[in-house]
Structures are given as structure tokens and as C-alpha cells.
Design a protein around this motif. Structure first.
Motif, PDB file in Angstrom:
ATOM      1  N   GLU A 140       0.736  -1.227   0.030  1.00 37.79           N
ATOM      2  CA  GLU A 140      -0.075  -0.066  -0.050  1.00 37.79           C
ATOM      3  C   GLU A 140       0.818   1.319  -0.129  1.00 37.79           C
ATOM      4  N   ALA A 141       1.753   1.148   0.787  1.00 36.95           N
ATOM      5  CA  ALA A 141       2.774   2.354   0.883  1.00 36.95           C
ATOM      6  C   ALA A 141       3.344   2.840  -0.280  1.00 36.95           C
ATOM      7  N   ASP A 142       4.018   1.843  -1.030  1.00 33.34           N
ATOM      8  CA  ASP A 142       4.830   1.751  -2.271  1.00 33.34           C
ATOM      9  C   ASP A 142       3.844   2.287  -3.448  1.00 33.34           C
ATOM     10  N   ALA A 143       2.555   1.569  -3.525  1.00 30.34           N
ATOM     11  CA  ALA A 143       1.488   2.014  -4.385  1.00 30.34           C
ATOM     12  C   ALA A 143       1.261   3.480  -4.299  1.00 30.34           C
ATOM     13  N   ALA A 144       1.031   4.076  -3.189  1.00 35.94           N
ATOM     14  CA  ALA A 144       0.660   5.367  -2.940  1.00 35.94           C
ATOM     15  C   ALA A 144       1.748   6.174  -3.500  1.00 35.94           C
ATOM     16  N   LEU A 145       3.158   5.909  -3.399  1.00 35.97           N
ATOM     17  CA  LEU A 145       4.097   6.800  -3.601  1.00 35.97           C
ATOM     18  C   LEU A 145       4.179   6.886  -5.095  1.00 35.97           C
ATOM     19  N   LEU A 146       4.306   5.479  -5.904  1.00 34.26           N
ATOM     20  CA  LEU A 146       4.368   5.376  -7.232  1.00 34.26           C
ATOM     21  C   LEU A 146       3.019   6.029  -7.892  1.00 34.26           C
ATOM     22  N   ASP A 147       2.116   6.208  -7.208  1.00 33.83           N
ATOM     23  CA  ASP A 147       0.839   6.754  -7.795  1.00 33.83           C
ATOM     24  C   ASP A 147       0.868   8.269  -8.317  1.00 33.83           C
ATOM     25  N   ARG A 148       1.759   8.584  -7.072  1.00 34.45           N
ATOM     26  CA  ARG A 148       1.612  10.248  -7.306  1.00 34.45           C
ATOM     27  C   ARG A 148       2.997  10.700  -7.594  1.00 34.45           C
ATOM     28  N   TRP A 149       3.867   9.806  -8.009  1.00 38.16           N
ATOM     29  CA  TRP A 149       5.208  10.202  -8.497  1.00 38.16           C
ATOM     30  C   TRP A 149       5.134  10.262  -9.935  1.00 38.16           C
ATOM     31  N   PRO A 150       5.252  11.600 -10.285  1.00 39.43           N
ATOM     32  CA  PRO A 150       5.512  12.026 -11.948  1.00 39.43           C
ATOM     33  C   PRO A 150       6.127  11.203 -12.904  1.00 39.43           C
ATOM     34  N   GLY A 151       7.417  10.855 -12.248  1.00 35.40           N
ATOM     35  CA  GLY A 151       8.654  10.387 -13.209  1.00 35.40           C
ATOM     36  C   GLY A 151       7.965   8.872 -13.784  1.00 35.40           C
ATOM     37  N   LEU A 152       7.146   8.308 -13.571  1.00 43.32           N
ATOM     38  CA  LEU A 152       6.900   6.979 -14.043  1.00 43.32           C
ATOM     39  C   LEU A 152       6.301   7.405 -15.512  1.00 43.32           C
ATOM     40  N   ALA A 153       5.818   8.574 -15.919  1.00 43.92           N
ATOM     41  CA  ALA A 153       5.204   8.854 -16.998  1.00 43.92           C
ATOM     42  C   ALA A 153       6.444   9.109 -18.075  1.00 43.92           C
ATOM     43  N   HIS A 154       7.474   9.199 -17.632  1.00 40.49           N
ATOM     44  CA  HIS A 154       8.812   9.596 -18.285  1.00 40.49           C
ATOM     45  C   HIS A 154       9.658   8.385 -18.633  1.00 40.49           C
ATOM     46  N   ASP A 155       9.177   7.192 -17.943  1.00 42.93           N
ATOM     47  CA  ASP A 155      10.297   6.091 -17.890  1.00 42.93           C
ATOM     48  C   ASP A 155       9.707   4.931 -18.524  1.00 42.93           C
ATOM     49  N   PRO A 156      10.589   4.691 -19.815  1.00 36.35           N
ATOM     50  CA  PRO A 156      10.006   3.750 -20.458  1.00 36.35           C
ATOM     51  C   PRO A 156      10.576   2.198 -19.980  1.00 36.35           C
ATOM     52  N   THR A 157      10.988   2.049 -18.725  1.00 34.19           N
ATOM     53  CA  THR A 157      11.754   0.949 -18.321  1.00 34.19           C
ATOM     54  C   THR A 157      10.689  -0.067 -18.081  1.00 34.19           C
ATOM     55  N   ARG A 158      10.766  -1.411 -18.552  1.00 32.09           N
ATOM     56  CA  ARG A 158       9.915  -2.397 -18.189  1.00 32.09           C
ATOM     57  C   ARG A 158      10.848  -3.613 -17.713  1.00 32.09           C
ATOM     58  N   ASP A 159      10.131  -4.649 -17.259  1.00 27.69           N
ATOM     59  CA  ASP A 159      10.889  -5.833 -16.800  1.00 27.69           C
ATOM     60  C   ASP A 159      11.703  -6.360 -17.832  1.00 27.69           C
ATOM     61  N   ASN A 160      12.898  -6.651 -17.518  1.00 28.40           N
ATOM     62  CA  ASN A 160      13.792  -7.080 -18.591  1.00 28.40           C
ATOM     63  C   ASN A 160      15.001  -8.116 -18.137  1.00 28.40           C
ATOM     64  N   ILE A 161      15.899  -8.537 -18.806  1.00 35.52           N
ATOM     65  CA  ILE A 161      17.012  -9.447 -18.595  1.00 35.52           C
ATOM     66  C   ILE A 161      18.313  -8.606 -19.152  1.00 35.52           C
ATOM     67  N   ASN A 162      19.248  -8.217 -18.358  1.00 32.69           N
ATOM     68  CA  ASN A 162      20.346  -7.567 -18.990  1.00 32.69           C
ATOM     69  C   ASN A 162      21.421  -8.712 -18.863  1.00 32.69           C
ATOM     70  N   LEU A 163      21.872  -9.068 -20.203  1.00 29.12           N
ATOM     71  CA  LEU A 163      22.805  -9.882 -20.505  1.00 29.12           C
ATOM     72  C   LEU A 163      23.744  -9.190 -21.429  1.00 29.12           C
ATOM     73  N   ILE A 164      25.129  -9.068 -20.662  1.00 27.10           N
ATOM     74  CA  ILE A 164      26.286  -8.339 -21.267  1.00 27.10           C
ATOM     75  C   ILE A 164      27.572  -9.402 -21.410  1.00 27.10           C
ATOM     76  N   ILE A 165      28.170  -9.357 -22.561  1.00 27.80           N
ATOM     77  CA  ILE A 165      29.332 -10.247 -22.853  1.00 27.80           C
ATOM     78  C   ILE A 165      30.353  -9.326 -23.122  1.00 27.80           C
ATOM     79  N   TRP A 166      31.668  -9.817 -22.522  1.00 22.97           N
ATOM     80  CA  TRP A 166      32.874  -9.176 -22.813  1.00 22.97           C
ATOM     81  C   TRP A 166      33.971  -9.942 -22.819  1.00 22.97           C
ATOM     82  N   SER A 167      34.963  -9.544 -23.376  1.00 16.56           N
ATOM     83  CA  SER A 167      36.443 -10.078 -23.637  1.00 16.56           C
ATOM     84  C   SER A 167      37.511  -9.097 -24.059  1.00 16.56           C
ATOM     85  N   THR A 168      38.642  -9.440 -24.031  1.00 18.34           N
ATOM     86  CA  THR A 168      39.784  -8.476 -24.452  1.00 18.34           C
ATOM     87  C   THR A 168      39.356  -7.869 -25.891  1.00 18.34           C
TER      88      THR A 168
END
Length: 449
Positions: free
Chosen positions: A241-269
Motif C-alpha cells: 500500500e505504501a509503495d503503491a501510494a508513492l508510485l501513484d503520485r510520482w510523476p517520473g513514471l510517465a517519463h520512464d520507459p523501463t519495463r521488466d527485462n533481462i540484462n545480458l552483457i558479454i565481454w572479452s579482450t
């Protein structure tokens, strides 16, 4: 001491610069931030950053209390495990991490874009977009003027470079402070989290940060990011309930396209990559990642194949060269602008936040008349430079982020790989060593001045 409160100019609206701006504003100190991007959603900001106790402590110190609560509510589900696996997805080691019941003393997973929206919240009158810094001038009266590519300028009492690895402020102020190629290249991808992609990963990998030690010097890291909102940006069932109330009135969510995802990064020399890798994008880059991982488990390769082509990005890893102390002035630096580090220890953002909180404390003392602004800057730099460059050195020597690491050598690389796997395997299976590993993980990520 100063006859009037200082006005602070911050170049760059990244993590460290915005944390500093919040802290100064909260203390009643005039601050303005100048950002080269045109809008709050521009830039490479879609990947995971791990915020440990040091970073969360700095955010709690600098942000308004409700905004800090928003930061906590917008974090992805915290990792429960630190895993080490082979390229065939065989488990080498697994360490249980601390639960996220404490607001600070834990490891949090944050999307860069989401954190950006949190830090821009309520700062519309402070942040100026579309301002590309070109140069500055210091004046005899102690003020400093910053000039921008659009012909505008601004004058203040302190200029803070928070403009990242390629800092234009640093190039003018400390031309001898340089970064160099660390010798490794990353290909970062982001895969939408769906029922199909989730099914490719066992539970412990879904709930953890997983380091992939592959044969032939091909490394990787995998992390699942799950948020409190769904694909349409609506809150999921079961959000408190507390988080829901915070997020309901947070204007930043309207600007944030982030959704559930998997980050997979590969690297080498860098030697493993074609010469034009930094120019490749999209499907071409995804195909290259697949070509470099032909001996990886089919599920990991399927994840790469399902990645969002628009998210695929090549990253040439850089590291700062140590810089001798300099004479302090009305210009200073924080974060990557002074101590760029490889992702080997995962503390770049945490160190920038640590800088921001430390500098904020010093400027507050100057504003209160307890010391001059110049002394405040000197005291900040006297602490920041040693710990910042210590982190640079630590990061370069961990997890194969140095292109000259033994892991990448044709013959000794096999022995180095076996040694690394053996170390993690033994450490995770011996209870005292396992406890020490986890304790050291949090101690390192929770150090203060």
C-alpha cells in the motif's frame, strides 16, 4: 569567511551531479545543473546499476525523505544470490545475499533510466537541458563563468564537473588527467522478460546476479530486472500500500520507459572483437554476440537472439590514470569526470554518489561560515582523490576488465579460468569462507569516508 551563500554550477545531470544538486538544494544552497541532452529521456540510461550501502546512504542523506522512499520503491527486485556459472550454465558457486529489509545496508538493482527520473523529480527549475559545456573562465573576484555551445553562459561561485568520462571541464582544468583504454569491450543487450524468456533461466539465476566465466576468455554477466509496474506502466497486483501510494503520485513514471527485462552483457579482450565493433548497432551487433558465444548454452544464446536490437550497444571500457593532487580552486570534479573506473567491482555509481554527499557536506560548512569555499573544496578533494583512485585500481584488477588479464592469454588463460572457478567453488562450499565473502562484499560496497 564568505559574506554570502555560494551559488554552485553543476555540469552534467547524471547520478552524482543530481545527487549533489538535491543535497545542496535541501540545505538551502543555490544550485543550477546544466545538461547536454535535450530532454530527460535522452542518453544511454537503460541498463542496470547496482547501488550498495555507500550509494543508498548518500541518496538518503541528499534526497528529500519522500523522494528517497520513491527511490526504494522504484528499485528492481533485489538480488538474492550472487552466482558464478560456466558458459554451459553449470553452477560453479552461489552466495546468498542479504535481504532488502533495510533501506540502506543491502544491494539494490536500479535501472539507469529509472534512477534518472527519480533524481530529476522536483528539479525542473534547477536543471537546464540542451546545454553543452564548452569552456569556463575564473575571475579575480573568485567567481567562475561557464560557457555553452548555444552562446549562453552562467556565473557562480563553484563549478562542479559531473560530466562523465569524457568530461570537457576536466580537459580544460586538468589536461594531464587522462583516461585510457582498459583493453576490453562489452556488448550490452537487454531482453524483454516474458514467460518464454523467464523459462530459459533456473530460479537461482532469475533471482540473482550471475557472473559467467566462459572458456576462451569470453565473460558475461546476467541479471533479471523486475519492477513494481507492468508492461503498460500500471502497478502490479500485490504491490504494498505504501509503495503503491508513492508510485501513484510520482510523476517520473510517465517519463520512464523501463519495463521488466533481462540484462545480458558479454565481454572479452578487445582482440577478440572485429576492428569496426564500435560502429556496429542493432541486429548486426546481436549477431556478433552470437558468433562470439557459439559454445555457450543454447538458453543463453536464445536470450541473446531475443534481445531488443535497439538496446544492443558496444562499450569500450575505459579507466582513469592516477593523478597527483592539484591546487584546489573554484572548479572541482566528481564521479567519472575524475575517476572513471571499469565495471570490475561495480562501484562506479556508488563512488560518484559518495563524492556527491561528501562535497555537499563541505559546501554546507562553507555556506554556514565554518570555512571558506576554497577550503571546503580542498578538504573534499583531499579525501575524494585517494579513495576514488583506489577504487579505480581495484576495479581494473577484478573480473577480467583489464585486457591484459591472464584470462585472455592463449595457454595460461585456461589455468587462470580453472583457478578462478576453483576459488569461487571452494569459497562457496566452506561456510566460514562463504560468510567472509558475503561480509567483504557488503563491507567494500558500504565504506564511508
Amino acid at each position: 569567511m564568505s559574506a554570502r551563500p555560494p551559488h554552485v554550477i553543476v555540469i552534467g545531470a547524471g547520478t552524482g551531479g543530481m545527487c549533489l544538486a538535491h543535497g545542496l538544494r535541501r540545505a538551502g544552497i543555490s544550485v543550477a545543473v546544466y545538461e547536454r541532452y535535450d530532454t530527460r529521456v535522452d542518453g544511454l540510461l537503460g541498463y542496470r546499476v547496482g547501488i550498495g550501502p555507500t550509494g543508498s546512504r548518500a541518496l538518503r542523506e541528499c534526497l528529500p525523505p519522500e523522494l528517497f522512499d520513491v527511490y526504494l520503491a522504484t528499485c528492481a527486485r533485489s538480488p538474492r544470490w550472487f552466482n558464478v556459472i560456466t558458459q554451459r550454465m553449470r553452477q560453479t558457486a552461489s552466495f546468498e545475499l542479504r535481504p532488502d529489509t533495510h533501506p540502506v545496508d543491502t544491494e539494490r538493482s536500479v535501472a539507469r533510466m529509472t534512477l534518472r527520473q527519480v533524481l530529476l523529480t522536483g528539479m525542473e527549475d534547477v536543471v537546464h537541458f540542451g546545454k553543452t559545456f564548452t569552456r569556463y573562465e575564473q575571475h579575480d573576484d573568485g567567481t567562475v563563468t561557464a560557457y555553452f555551445a548555444d552562446g549562453s553562459s552562467t556565473t557562480g561561485d563553484l563549478l562542479v564537473a559531473a560530466d562523465g568520462t569524457h568530461s570537457a571541464v576536466r580537459r580544460q582544468y586538468l589536461p594531464h588527467a587522462v583516461t585510457r583504454d582498459a583493453g576490453t569491450i562489452n556488448i550490452a543487450t537487454r531482453i524483454p522478460l516474458t514467460a518464454q524468456t523467464r523459462a530459459l533461466l533456473p530460479e537461482r539465476l532469475q533471482r540473482g546476479i550471475s557472473l559467467i566465466f566462459g572458456v576462451g576468455g569470453m565473460m558475461g554477466v546476467l541479471h533479471v530486472m523486475e519492477f513494481k509496474w507492468d508492461g503498460d506502466g500500471r502497478l502490479k497486483p500485490g504491490v504494498g500500500e505504501a509503495d503503491a501510494a508513492l508510485l501513484d503520485r510520482w510523476p517520473g513514471l510517465a517519463h520512464d520507459p523501463t519495463r521488466d527485462n533481462i540484462n545480458l552483457i558479454i565481454w572479452s579482450t578487445a582482440r577478440r572483437f572485429p576492428p569496426d565493433v564500435m560502429q556496429r548497432r542493432g541486429e548486426e551487433l546481436v549477431q556478433l554476440a552470437l558468433e562470439l558465444t557459439t559454445n555457450w548454452h543454447p538458453h543463453l544464446r536464445e536470450l541473446l537472439a531475443r534481445s531488443d536490437p535497439a538496446s544492443a550497444l558496444p562499450i569500450r571500457v575505459s579507466t582513469s590514470e592516477p593523478v597527483p593532487p592539484w591546487k584546489s580552486s573554484t572548479v572541482t570534479l566528481l564521479g567519472d569526470a575524475i575517476h572513471t573506473m571499469t565495471p570490475g567491482r561495480g562501484v562506479g555509481a556508488n563512488t560518484a554518489l559518495r563524492d556527491a554527499a561528501l562535497l555537499c557536506r563541505q559546501v554546507r560548512l562553507a555556506a554556514a561560515g565554518d570555512k571558506t569555499l576554497l577550503q571546503a573544496v580542498a578538504d573534499y578533494e583531499a579525501v575524494m582523490v585517494p579513495y576514488g583512485f583506489a577504487r579505480v585500481a581495484d576495479s581494473l584488477n577484478r573480473s577480467g576488465t583489464n585486457g591484459d588479464d591472464r584470462m585472455y592469454k592463449p595457454v595460461v588463460g585456461r589455468l587462470a579460468l580453472l583457478g578462478a572457478r576453483g576459488y569461487f567453488g571452494v569459497t562457496s562450499r566452506v561456510p566460514p569462507l562463504r560468510r567472509k565473502f558475503v561480509d567483504d562484499f557488503y563491507t567494500y560496497r558500504g565504506e564511508e569516508d
